[in-house]
Design a protein around this motif. Structure first.
Motif, PDB file in Angstrom:
ATOM      1  N   LEU A 104     -25.059  41.904 -26.082  1.00 10.50           N
ATOM      2  CA  LEU A 104     -24.605  41.271 -27.320  1.00 10.50           C
ATOM      3  C   LEU A 104     -23.261  41.814 -27.796  1.00 10.50           C
ATOM      4  CD1 LEU A 104     -27.994  41.223 -29.233  1.00 10.50           C
ATOM      5  CD2 LEU A 104     -27.019  39.474 -27.745  1.00 10.50           C
ATOM      6  N   GLY A 105     -22.722  42.818 -27.106  1.00  7.15           N
ATOM      7  CA  GLY A 105     -21.432  43.368 -27.494  1.00  7.15           C
ATOM      8  C   GLY A 105     -21.489  44.173 -28.780  1.00  7.15           C
ATOM      9  N   VAL A 106     -22.513  44.993 -28.932  1.00  5.11           N
ATOM     10  CA  VAL A 106     -22.664  45.770 -30.159  1.00  5.11           C
ATOM     11  C   VAL A 106     -21.615  46.858 -30.252  1.00  5.11           C
ATOM     12  CG1 VAL A 106     -25.145  45.362 -30.348  1.00  5.11           C
ATOM     13  CG2 VAL A 106     -24.323  47.376 -29.138  1.00  5.11           C
ATOM     14  N   ASP A 107     -21.312  47.236 -31.480  1.00  8.70           N
ATOM     15  CA  ASP A 107     -20.450  48.391 -31.709  1.00  8.70           C
ATOM     16  C   ASP A 107     -21.261  49.651 -31.453  1.00  8.70           C
ATOM     17  OD1 ASP A 107     -18.301  46.840 -32.470  1.00  8.70           O
ATOM     18  OD2 ASP A 107     -18.699  47.024 -34.616  1.00  8.70           O
ATOM     19  N   PRO A 108     -20.601  50.724 -30.984  1.00 14.07           N
ATOM     20  CA  PRO A 108     -21.333  51.980 -30.856  1.00 14.07           C
ATOM     21  C   PRO A 108     -21.745  52.449 -32.247  1.00 14.07           C
ATOM     22  CG  PRO A 108     -19.020  52.236 -30.207  1.00 14.07           C
ATOM     23  CD  PRO A 108     -19.217  50.816 -30.607  1.00 14.07           C
ATOM     24  N   GLY A 109     -22.742  53.268 -32.303  1.00 16.82           N
ATOM     25  CA  GLY A 109     -23.126  53.808 -33.603  1.00 16.82           C
ATOM     26  C   GLY A 109     -24.566  53.548 -33.940  1.00 16.82           C
ATOM     27  N   GLU A 110     -24.791  52.785 -35.006  1.00 17.97           N
ATOM     28  CA  GLU A 110     -26.136  52.658 -35.520  1.00 17.97           C
ATOM     29  C   GLU A 110     -26.379  51.304 -36.169  1.00 17.97           C
ATOM     30  OE1 GLU A 110     -25.930  56.108 -37.960  1.00 17.97           O
ATOM     31  OE2 GLU A 110     -24.994  55.043 -39.616  1.00 17.97           O
ATOM     32  N   LEU A 111     -27.650  51.037 -36.389  1.00 18.63           N
ATOM     33  CA  LEU A 111     -28.075  49.869 -37.154  1.00 18.63           C
ATOM     34  C   LEU A 111     -28.806  50.391 -38.385  1.00 18.63           C
ATOM     35  CD1 LEU A 111     -28.113  48.902 -34.005  1.00 18.63           C
ATOM     36  CD2 LEU A 111     -29.155  46.889 -34.985  1.00 18.63           C
ATOM     37  N   THR A 112     -28.822  49.580 -39.429  1.00 21.72           N
ATOM     38  CA  THR A 112     -29.457  49.972 -40.688  1.00 21.72           C
ATOM     39  C   THR A 112     -30.710  49.146 -40.896  1.00 21.72           C
ATOM     40  OG1 THR A 112     -27.293  50.478 -41.616  1.00 21.72           O
ATOM     41  CG2 THR A 112     -29.112  50.201 -43.174  1.00 21.72           C
ATOM     42  N   GLU A 113     -31.796  49.813 -41.276  1.00 16.86           N
ATOM     43  CA  GLU A 113     -33.043  49.120 -41.578  1.00 16.86           C
ATOM     44  C   GLU A 113     -32.853  48.302 -42.854  1.00 16.86           C
ATOM     45  OE1 GLU A 113     -37.217  49.215 -40.179  1.00 16.86           O
ATOM     46  OE2 GLU A 113     -36.143  51.109 -40.090  1.00 16.86           O
ATOM     47  N   ALA A 114     -33.290  47.044 -42.828  1.00 21.34           N
ATOM     48  CA  ALA A 114     -33.008  46.103 -43.917  1.00 21.34           C
ATOM     49  C   ALA A 114     -33.516  46.563 -45.271  1.00 21.34           C
ATOM     50  CB  ALA A 114     -33.581  44.732 -43.584  1.00 21.34           C
ATOM     51  N   TRP A 115     -34.735  47.043 -45.362  1.00 26.07           N
ATOM     52  CA  TRP A 115     -35.308  47.330 -46.674  1.00 26.07           C
ATOM     53  C   TRP A 115     -35.321  48.802 -47.041  1.00 26.07           C
ATOM     54  CZ3 TRP A 115     -38.179  43.309 -44.013  1.00 26.07           C
ATOM     55  CH2 TRP A 115     -37.875  42.042 -44.505  1.00 26.07           C
ATOM     56  N   SER A 116     -35.158  49.677 -46.071  1.00 26.12           N
ATOM     57  CA  SER A 116     -35.219  51.104 -46.391  1.00 26.12           C
ATOM     58  C   SER A 116     -33.852  51.775 -46.325  1.00 26.12           C
ATOM     59  CB  SER A 116     -36.152  51.823 -45.412  1.00 26.12           C
ATOM     60  OG  SER A 116     -35.562  51.864 -44.123  1.00 26.12           O
ATOM     61  N   SER A 117     -32.884  51.131 -45.706  1.00 21.60           N
ATOM     62  CA  SER A 117     -31.556  51.706 -45.456  1.00 21.60           C
ATOM     63  C   SER A 117     -31.594  52.893 -44.500  1.00 21.60           C
ATOM     64  CB  SER A 117     -30.852  52.087 -46.762  1.00 21.60           C
ATOM     65  OG  SER A 117     -30.664  50.951 -47.556  1.00 21.60           O
ATOM     66  N   ASN A 118     -32.733  53.127 -43.817  1.00 19.77           N
ATOM     67  CA  ASN A 118     -32.776  54.139 -42.760  1.00 19.77           C
ATOM     68  C   ASN A 118     -31.867  53.693 -41.629  1.00 19.77           C
ATOM     69  OD1 ASN A 118     -34.668  55.684 -44.116  1.00 19.77           O
ATOM     70  ND2 ASN A 118     -36.401  54.701 -43.105  1.00 19.77           N
ATOM     71  N   ARG A 119     -31.331  54.636 -40.908  1.00 22.94           N
ATOM     72  CA  ARG A 119     -30.424  54.332 -39.815  1.00 22.94           C
ATOM     73  C   ARG A 119     -31.114  54.583 -38.478  1.00 22.94           C
ATOM     74  NH1 ARG A 119     -26.241  52.453 -42.459  1.00 22.94           N
ATOM     75  NH2 ARG A 119     -25.456  53.605 -44.225  1.00 22.94           N
ATOM     76  N   VAL A 120     -30.825  53.703 -37.517  1.00 26.21           N
ATOM     77  CA  VAL A 120     -31.335  53.832 -36.159  1.00 26.21           C
ATOM     78  C   VAL A 120     -30.114  53.950 -35.249  1.00 26.21           C
ATOM     79  CG1 VAL A 120     -32.667  52.739 -34.329  1.00 26.21           C
ATOM     80  CG2 VAL A 120     -33.380  52.467 -36.710  1.00 26.21           C
TER      81      VAL A 120
END
Length: 139
Positions: A97-113
């Motif tokens: 999908l051509g993602v940027d390096p780094g992380e994704l954010t959980e929609a409702w908790s703002s936790n990072r993955v």
């Protein structure tokens, strides 16, 4: 797609009782927790363009786990479902999908993955649950 009455847990059975009249007169029969969940999901859809206009990609479909993504220029939303009655852990490759390096954010908790080389490694899914992860600057 929401069929009328789903948002309040309206009962129904096989035809001819596949859907009853909506109980406008009896709000005590409504499942208000379910209604609030639907409202929260609708708000999420309104807040993220990828959930309305984005391309659709199936990323994982095996062993009671289904993961898909919606993507539009600047945004990626990954939704992971676990329908099993026990916890699951999966790796999800986002590189196509051509993602940027780094992380994704959980929609409702703002936790990072954190992504490891473009892969969501050991993504944990509780029994009968879903997670929504967002990255807002996709290459």
């Amino acid at each position: 797609s929401i069929y009328y009455g789903d948002e309040v847990g309206l009962p129904g059975a096989h035809d001819p009782d596949n859907r009853r009249a909506f109980p406008w007169h009896d709000t005590s029969s409504w499942d208000t927790d379910l209604l609030h969940d639907f409202q929260r999901m609708i708000a999420l859809r309104h807040a993220h363009r990828a959930l309305r206009w984005g391309s659709y990609h199936i990323l994982h479909a095996a062993d009671d786990v289904f993961v898909h993504a919606r993507q539009v220029e600047e945004e990626l939303v990954v939704v992971a479902f676990n329908v099993a009655g026990y916890q699951r852990r999966v790796d999800v490759d986002l590189n196509p999908l051509g993602v940027d390096p780094g992380e994704l954010t959980e929609a409702w908790s703002s936790n990072r993955v954190v992504l490891e080389a473009g892969v969501l490694r050991r993504l944990e899914l509780a029994p009968r649950s879903a997670r929504v992860l967002i990255q807002s600057r996709v290459s």
